[in-house]
Scaffold this motif. Sequence first.
Motif, PDB file in Angstrom:
ATOM      1  N   ASP A 113       0.935  -0.768   0.265  1.00 43.63           N
ATOM      2  CA  ASP A 113      -0.073   0.029   0.107  1.00 43.63           C
ATOM      3  C   ASP A 113       0.691   1.217  -0.332  1.00 43.63           C
ATOM      4  OD1 ASP A 113      -1.966  -1.535   0.659  1.00 43.63           O
ATOM      5  OD2 ASP A 113      -2.286  -1.949   2.608  1.00 43.63           O
ATOM      6  N   ILE A 114       0.920   2.172  -0.758  1.00 43.76           N
ATOM      7  CA  ILE A 114       1.947   3.230  -1.610  1.00 43.76           C
ATOM      8  C   ILE A 114       0.707   4.883  -0.782  1.00 43.76           C
ATOM      9  CG2 ILE A 114       3.564   4.000  -2.053  1.00 43.76           C
ATOM     10  CD1 ILE A 114       4.372   1.380  -1.725  1.00 43.76           C
ATOM     11  N   ASP A 115       1.009   5.445  -0.021  1.00 48.45           N
ATOM     12  CA  ASP A 115       0.086   6.538   0.051  1.00 48.45           C
ATOM     13  C   ASP A 115       0.624   7.491  -0.600  1.00 48.45           C
ATOM     14  OD1 ASP A 115      -1.687   5.453   1.927  1.00 48.45           O
ATOM     15  OD2 ASP A 115      -0.563   5.568   3.397  1.00 48.45           O
ATOM     16  N   PHE A 116       0.073   8.953  -1.254  1.00 49.92           N
ATOM     17  CA  PHE A 116       0.720   9.499  -1.924  1.00 49.92           C
ATOM     18  C   PHE A 116       0.510  10.800  -1.392  1.00 49.92           C
ATOM     19  CE2 PHE A 116       2.519   6.305  -4.445  1.00 49.92           C
ATOM     20  CZ  PHE A 116       3.677   6.928  -4.932  1.00 49.92           C
ATOM     21  N   SER A 117       0.206  12.651  -1.309  1.00 49.90           N
ATOM     22  CA  SER A 117      -0.589  13.119  -1.344  1.00 49.90           C
ATOM     23  C   SER A 117      -1.743  13.062  -2.329  1.00 49.90           C
ATOM     24  CB  SER A 117       0.835  14.151  -0.957  1.00 49.90           C
ATOM     25  OG  SER A 117      -0.385  15.165  -1.573  1.00 49.90           O
ATOM     26  N   GLN A 126      -3.619  10.308   1.520  1.00 50.72           N
ATOM     27  CA  GLN A 126      -3.916  10.846   2.022  1.00 50.72           C
ATOM     28  C   GLN A 126      -3.820  12.350   2.186  1.00 50.72           C
ATOM     29  OE1 GLN A 126      -1.170  10.877   5.176  1.00 50.72           O
ATOM     30  NE2 GLN A 126      -0.748   8.136   5.236  1.00 50.72           N
ATOM     31  N   ARG A 127      -3.933  13.113   2.914  1.00 50.34           N
ATOM     32  CA  ARG A 127      -3.777  14.537   3.606  1.00 50.34           C
ATOM     33  C   ARG A 127      -2.975  14.763   4.535  1.00 50.34           C
ATOM     34  NH1 ARG A 127      -7.320  17.332   0.623  1.00 50.34           N
ATOM     35  NH2 ARG A 127      -9.609  16.008   0.474  1.00 50.34           N
ATOM     36  N   GLY A 128      -2.096  13.688   5.516  1.00 46.48           N
ATOM     37  CA  GLY A 128      -1.450  14.338   6.019  1.00 46.48           C
ATOM     38  C   GLY A 128       0.168  13.652   5.313  1.00 46.48           C
ATOM     39  N   ILE A 129       0.616  13.494   3.734  1.00 45.99           N
ATOM     40  CA  ILE A 129       1.631  13.623   3.508  1.00 45.99           C
ATOM     41  C   ILE A 129       1.851  14.581   3.239  1.00 45.99           C
ATOM     42  CG2 ILE A 129       3.133  12.968   1.469  1.00 45.99           C
ATOM     43  CD1 ILE A 129       2.022   9.798   2.150  1.00 45.99           C
ATOM     44  N   GLY A 130       0.718  15.642   2.364  1.00 42.38           N
ATOM     45  CA  GLY A 130       0.697  16.593   1.914  1.00 42.38           C
ATOM     46  C   GLY A 130       0.477  17.764   2.890  1.00 42.38           C
ATOM     47  N   VAL A 149       5.712   6.638  11.395  1.00 47.50           N
ATOM     48  CA  VAL A 149       7.098   7.156  11.157  1.00 47.50           C
ATOM     49  C   VAL A 149       6.119   8.742  10.577  1.00 47.50           C
ATOM     50  CG1 VAL A 149       9.114   7.410   9.241  1.00 47.50           C
ATOM     51  CG2 VAL A 149       8.168   5.478  10.864  1.00 47.50           C
ATOM     52  N   GLU A 150       5.567   7.938   9.803  1.00 45.30           N
ATOM     53  CA  GLU A 150       4.354   9.641   9.000  1.00 45.30           C
ATOM     54  C   GLU A 150       4.126  10.440  10.102  1.00 45.30           C
ATOM     55  OE1 GLU A 150       0.473  11.029   6.566  1.00 45.30           O
ATOM     56  OE2 GLU A 150       1.335   8.429   6.824  1.00 45.30           O
ATOM     57  N   SER A 151       3.333   9.871  12.117  1.00 37.98           N
ATOM     58  CA  SER A 151       3.256  10.853  12.648  1.00 37.98           C
ATOM     59  C   SER A 151       4.711  11.447  12.928  1.00 37.98           C
ATOM     60  CB  SER A 151       2.413   9.841  13.898  1.00 37.98           C
ATOM     61  OG  SER A 151       1.758   9.410  13.842  1.00 37.98           O
ATOM     62  N   TYR A 152       5.261  10.723  12.980  1.00 40.21           N
ATOM     63  CA  TYR A 152       6.664  11.618  13.781  1.00 40.21           C
ATOM     64  C   TYR A 152       7.532  12.367  13.282  1.00 40.21           C
ATOM     65  CZ  TYR A 152       8.696   9.473  18.350  1.00 40.21           C
ATOM     66  OH  TYR A 152       9.238   8.808  19.187  1.00 40.21           O
ATOM     67  N   GLN A 153       7.466  11.755  11.890  1.00 37.76           N
ATOM     68  CA  GLN A 153       7.381  13.671  10.562  1.00 37.76           C
ATOM     69  C   GLN A 153       6.303  14.496  11.198  1.00 37.76           C
ATOM     70  OE1 GLN A 153       6.802  11.317   7.230  1.00 37.76           O
ATOM     71  NE2 GLN A 153       9.405  10.969   6.710  1.00 37.76           N
ATOM     72  N   SER A 154       5.186  14.524  11.456  1.00 33.76           N
ATOM     73  CA  SER A 154       4.026  15.740  12.089  1.00 33.76           C
ATOM     74  C   SER A 154       4.821  16.354  12.786  1.00 33.76           C
ATOM     75  CB  SER A 154       3.245  14.937  11.279  1.00 33.76           C
ATOM     76  OG  SER A 154       2.780  14.541  10.404  1.00 33.76           O
ATOM     77  N   LEU A 155       4.828  15.216  13.702  1.00 33.43           N
ATOM     78  CA  LEU A 155       4.895  15.852  15.147  1.00 33.43           C
ATOM     79  C   LEU A 155       6.801  16.606  15.099  1.00 33.43           C
ATOM     80  CD1 LEU A 155       4.803  12.566  17.071  1.00 33.43           C
ATOM     81  CD2 LEU A 155       3.231  14.900  17.568  1.00 33.43           C
ATOM     82  N   ASN A 177      -4.800  22.059   2.541  1.00 34.19           N
ATOM     83  CA  ASN A 177      -4.628  20.425   2.661  1.00 34.19           C
ATOM     84  C   ASN A 177      -5.611  20.365   3.001  1.00 34.19           C
ATOM     85  OD1 ASN A 177      -1.942  19.524   0.727  1.00 34.19           O
ATOM     86  ND2 ASN A 177      -1.131  20.809   2.465  1.00 34.19           N
ATOM     87  N   GLU A 178      -6.637  21.533   3.718  1.00 34.74           N
ATOM     88  CA  GLU A 178      -8.406  21.463   3.341  1.00 34.74           C
ATOM     89  C   GLU A 178      -8.249  20.352   4.703  1.00 34.74           C
ATOM     90  OE1 GLU A 178     -10.759  20.355   0.709  1.00 34.74           O
ATOM     91  OE2 GLU A 178      -9.919  21.464  -0.642  1.00 34.74           O
ATOM     92  N   GLY A 179      -6.839  20.558   5.548  1.00 32.66           N
ATOM     93  CA  GLY A 179      -7.531  20.017   7.367  1.00 32.66           C
ATOM     94  C   GLY A 179      -7.393  18.584   7.472  1.00 32.66           C
ATOM     95  N   GLY A 180      -7.917  18.116   8.551  1.00 27.31           N
ATOM     96  CA  GLY A 180      -7.128  16.515   8.429  1.00 27.31           C
ATOM     97  C   GLY A 180      -8.774  15.374   9.280  1.00 27.31           C
ATOM     98  N   PHE A 181      -8.916  15.882  10.259  1.00 29.96           N
ATOM     99  CA  PHE A 181      -9.746  14.621  11.445  1.00 29.96           C
ATOM    100  C   PHE A 181     -11.031  16.274  11.268  1.00 29.96           C
ATOM    101  CE2 PHE A 181     -12.467  13.504  14.972  1.00 29.96           C
ATOM    102  CZ  PHE A 181     -12.715  11.821  14.668  1.00 29.96           C
TER     103      PHE A 181
END
Length: 990
Positions: A347-351, A485-489, A687-693, A710-714
């Motif tokens: 599963d590869i997530d991109f912006s 996913q918006r997190g990568i954006g 890992v992605e959460s740590y990058q955001s943090l 990026n139009e927010g998130g949750f």
Amino acid sequence: MLINCHTYYSLRYGTIPVADLVDALQQEGYDTAVLTDINNSTGVLEFIRYCRQKGFNGLGGIEFRHGNALLYIGVARNNAGFQQLNEFLTEHNLEGKAIPAQAPELTDAFFIYPFRPDQDQALRDNEYIGIRPEQLTRIVMRPKAFQERLVIWAPVSFLEIKEFKLHCQLRAIDHNILLSQLQPSQAGARNEVLLSQPELISLYSSFPQIIINTSKLLEQCRFDFDFTTVKNKKTYTGNTYNDRLLLEKLALDGWKQRYGEKNRVALERVQQELAVIDRLGFSCYFLITWDVIRYSAHRGFYHVGRGSGANSVVAYCLRITDVCPLELDLYFERFLNPKRKTPPDFDIDFSWRDRDEVFEYIFMRYGKKHTALLGMMSTFKDRSIIREIAKVYGLPKGEIDRLIEYPASFQNRNEIVDKIMATYEMLPKDFPNLRSIHAGGVLISELPITAYVALDLPPKGLPTTQFDMYTAEDIGFEKLDILSQRGIGHIKEAVEIIRQNQEKDVDVHAVATIKSDVKVNAQLQSGDSIGCFYIESPAMRGVLKKLRCSDYLTLVAASSIIRPGVGSSGMMDEYIKRYHNPHGFTYLHPILKEQLSETFGVMIYQEDVLKIGHHFGGLDLADADVLRRLMSGKNRGRHHLEEIREKFFGHCAAVGHDAKITAEVWRQMESFAGYSFSKAHSASYAVESYQSLFLKAHYPIEFMTAVINNEGGFYARWLYVTEARKAGATINLPCVNYSELKTRLYGKDIFLGFNMVDRLEVKMIETILEQRKAAAFSSLEDFVTRCTPGLEQLLLLVSVGALRFTGETKKSLLWKAHLLLASKKATQNKYAGMELLFQPALKLPTVPNFEWASDEDFYDEMELLGFSVSLSPFFLLKSQQNLGIMVSDLLNHAGAPVTITGLFVTMKQTRTRNGETMAFGTFLDRDGQFFDTVHFPHVYQRYPFQKSGIYRIQGTVTTSFGFPSITVESMSKLPIRPDPRFVIRHPKLS
């Protein structure tokens, strides 16, 4: 004898599940039948597969229609004919062409036209005419040559006559009309019910030639399909030997970069994996995934690699993932085991901004004939079919809502509702409604995709299979998931904003450094993770605080225990309890201590099912992996679960495991039916959460600006604006001299983007930005002259504060706006037809600088932005009395009743084990601090949420591992001061 069978894949027409059709055909004495669903081949391979299991001769085809009109039925002579039919339908779907009335010339397919009394067309050798039993009297006088071209046509759309009512309701739903408005031409005939073979033959007994013709046609058809082989593209380089060499070279190069040449443990693992990958024939799958990642990296796209493939050191060395399986002791057999027949999942997530270009690359690189997005079947879920059926009976929306929300109400006891519920009970589970598109699945095949199914062209604009992931898996495909996913954006844009705003280059891929960053781990422990992908929801922030999570490995576990499978079983709280007291519990069994010591004996990852199924339950790795897949909801073969359960309990009894312990272990394993994560999956998210943090901790204003863009998130966008202000930013309303399309950051000044203003037209925005390139706007008159806005657009800009640089109040600007546009119109009329070297200056009479109240700004901003920048909603409360305590004081009132006032943020409904509805709420107090609420069913029903606003909440403070929440006893929405604009702007009406 049956050449025209429909299943429920003839959407909103047929009523029969595939397996039910085959079972009924055998029961009624048939040995051969053709599945010909309307304008699709969705179910053909599912039909063939089940027919083979039952020893039935299943054949495939397609019924071609233009709207309601049946044109002809295509029957595949063989596999090649099936592909030809799929290609014909695909061509018309992809090009948007109507299906022609004349069938195409296909060498390996037969076509059957419906009988018409005036039929006189010449037929090709592979064309026939189908005649229904009730039409036989019309051919008595026709020549023998004509009768030799006739075949039995007895369409099957439902198994029993009672299903005809369901069929009619489905047709009314499809046409969006009342059932009473349905015309005969819009539905099938009442006699499209399955007859027994003797009954059918007897109907044609006076015309034996027709029976012979039909038998001869079917005898020429044979459908051979190999369900055992992988259908994915077989080689990347052109042959398997070169694939192996290339993969080995890439993996070893990556090993040197990731681990260094002295790490022999990693080298041995790489070599072990390469051997298994080669033996199972999965080298091409890895190389294709690597190729996609290589392209995206070249384009500067960020990605996150997940799925079972993330358990692979080879995938880590190829940079498909950033998760080191050795660091996390990821279970190798979850990734690959020698008995596995299909490749691991990637599963590869991109912006969300980049994914479409990645799709375009894949289609261009591997060819449109061999590449397709994966379809999905949208079903009539839960009670949605009740709503649809109620519409065709003409029920008003209010009555439909009551029926859905309160089905037991005495007001629902009437004849119409009885009919609706009878239809609802008749529908099989997962009854298809519409074909849709999978979230991101891509198939890359060796043969053309049309060898397996026809393709649609949904709004996404790329060819999409008419079958779903389950059929794809059953016939030997493994999808590649390209997700967004918006997190990568957030991450990517935050890095760009930091470069622009602070002239710094930030490396968010230095994951090892980020994991050990003291400030980042402190941010994690605080639970202040708003905007950070996957860890910003109320439930996740609660888990972080309960765990006092302050390191990467704990976050990996937290990312999994939050999932429904662990949470609903009670094991989440048990894990937290054991985490804080690792020596204060007893393992259920020594094998659980041996296999699950890292998670204190609690199964929280999908690998844990594999481990316990194998080591405790005696299942071999193949069965253990099947068990994992069944329990994770990724396999429809639920009947296999009982077989594996018997093996599990049988082994446990044979080796002497205590029966109660065995039952409890199985119960915990069953909790994974809630789609729990694999450890690699959780690690990838962590890992992605740590990058955001990291970005939030060190560059909070830039990060929140990226989240807003990026139009927010949750949460809703206003909350991220609030978070940016808490981080030290000054929030500025849109301004014609500073704002861009998106929100823009200057130092610590955030100027909200024009895209946030409701009803502001794109053309107006483009004009503002283009005109501003020459010089900033100096006045309202200058703006009107250069941008020539219409009155409505100008009033929007004034009302949202975008012309506040003039120093005039909104009321003055509103007066001027009307006068200016009237003056401009008069000037244009004065000089009509004249070519002017200079535009005449607009002159206005002096307008007083009218006063303007802050309450008016609040309502303007709420109307145009959805939230207020100028004023907190708390300041607009009618009364500031009895607002209660603050969040900072909650722990001092543990177990005690409290009153607290909060601004509504979000809520989540759920159902109790008794089926009652309850809710969890999240609010902000007056200091902008979060607090959570629990609304049990009796309270939720009596004190419902009334959308956004400020609520006075009374309840009891409860704590869990030091984390407070409020069990609500009563709740009321507080009134705010009324909108003053109507009175002020329309004094004559006050």
